[in-house]
Design an enzyme around this catalytic site. Sequence first.
Site, mmCIF file in Angstrom:
data_model
loop_
_atom_site.group_PDB
_atom_site.id
_atom_site.type_symbol
_atom_site.label_atom_id
_atom_site.label_comp_id
_atom_site.label_asym_id
_atom_site.label_seq_id
_atom_site.Cartn_x
_atom_site.Cartn_y
_atom_site.Cartn_z
ATOM 1 N N CYS A 287 0.868 -1.190 0.000
ATOM 2 C CA CYS A 287 0.000 0.000 0.000
ATOM 3 C C CYS A 287 0.898 1.231 0.000
ATOM 4 O O CYS A 287 2.101 1.125 -0.266
ATOM 5 C CB CYS A 287 -0.969 -0.024 1.175
ATOM 6 N N ASN B 147 2.351 1.471 4.276
ATOM 7 C CA ASN B 147 2.635 0.221 5.006
ATOM 8 C C ASN B 147 2.335 0.337 6.502
ATOM 9 O O ASN B 147 3.006 -0.265 7.347
ATOM 10 C CB ASN B 147 4.098 -0.230 4.781
ATOM 11 N N CYS C 3 -1.394 0.912 7.325
ATOM 12 C CA CYS C 3 -2.843 0.641 7.458
ATOM 13 C C CYS C 3 -3.243 -0.607 6.663
ATOM 14 O O CYS C 3 -3.476 -1.675 7.222
ATOM 15 C CB CYS C 3 -3.668 1.840 6.989
ATOM 16 N N ARG C 4 -3.325 -0.492 5.343
ATOM 17 C CA ARG C 4 -3.906 -1.574 4.554
ATOM 18 C C ARG C 4 -3.001 -2.786 4.378
ATOM 19 O O ARG C 4 -3.450 -3.927 4.588
ATOM 20 C CB ARG C 4 -4.321 -1.044 3.176
ATOM 21 N N SER C 5 -1.742 -2.572 3.971
ATOM 22 C CA SER C 5 -0.928 -3.770 3.677
ATOM 23 C C SER C 5 -0.531 -4.557 4.930
ATOM 24 O O SER C 5 -0.498 -5.797 4.866
ATOM 25 C CB SER C 5 0.280 -3.431 2.794
ATOM 26 N N ASP D 268 -7.962 3.948 0.812
ATOM 27 C CA ASP D 268 -7.022 4.418 1.830
ATOM 28 C C ASP D 268 -7.809 4.979 3.024
ATOM 29 O O ASP D 268 -8.534 5.966 2.880
ATOM 30 C CB ASP D 268 -6.152 5.515 1.198
HETATM 31 P P1 4NP Z 1 -1.735 2.908 3.988
HETATM 32 O O1 4NP Z 1 -2.316 4.304 4.534
HETATM 33 O O2 4NP Z 1 -1.199 3.176 2.615
HETATM 34 O O3 4NP Z 1 -2.924 2.012 3.953
HETATM 35 O O4 4NP Z 1 -0.667 2.466 4.971
HETATM 36 C C1 4NP Z 1 -1.541 5.467 4.563
HETATM 37 C C2 4NP Z 1 -0.653 5.671 5.593
HETATM 38 C C3 4NP Z 1 0.091 6.836 5.639
HETATM 39 C C4 4NP Z 1 -0.060 7.781 4.645
HETATM 40 C C5 4NP Z 1 -0.959 7.571 3.602
HETATM 41 C C6 4NP Z 1 -1.690 6.415 3.562
HETATM 42 N N1 4NP Z 1 0.681 8.985 4.695
HETATM 43 O O5 4NP Z 1 0.455 9.866 3.839
HETATM 44 O O6 4NP Z 1 1.549 9.123 5.589
#
Ligand code: 4NP
Length: 171
Positions: free
Chosen positions: A20, A23, A25-27, A137
């Site tokens: 994702c 790294n 939240c989703r992955s 997201d």
């Molecule tokens: P993820 O979510 O891609 O599911 O881990 C996010 C976590 C952090 C950020 C964006 C999306 N960020 O912009 O820091």
Amino acid sequence: MIRRSKQIRVPPECSVLFVCLGNICRSPTAEAVFRATAERAGILSALDVDSAGIGDWHVGQPPDRRAIATAHRRGYDLTRLRGRQVTAEDFDRFHWIFAMDQPNLRALEALRPATYAGHLGLFLGMAPGPAVREVPDPYYGGAEGFDHVLDLIEEASEALVAQLRTRIPPW
Ligand code: 4NP
């Protein structure tokens, strides 16, 4: 990111990477849910499973506390996972590389070596059910977004385990 401790050789087609943006939240949620699903199916020891982010903002950090809490309520433990950034070497190690959304997939396609012969695609491409093709997201949204992420990931994990269990050698 938990390394496999058992030293059996994992066939390349049994290696799975979830990717994702951050790294956190989703992955990592996909990694933990997929591990638990594979464990229940009795195939986890034959798999190499990891997760990574397109960005480097959260390298070395645990997952987002909202992701940890939501997963915990469904019986998944994310607390020992740590963020890392995807690398070109991941294309040597993983046969299945799953992006959570289209921007993640485009970033991975830009990194993909011309010689990569594995499967690079959207994780929800594995799931027959959800009409949606992307895991949205949840980072800038509310708690309900994390539950929705888990619903989608649980369904896709079941579908992926069903696919992989037909490919595991009988050791
Ligand atoms: P993820 O979510 O891609 O599911 O881990 C996010 C976590 C952090 C950020 C964006 C999306 N960020 O912009 O820091």
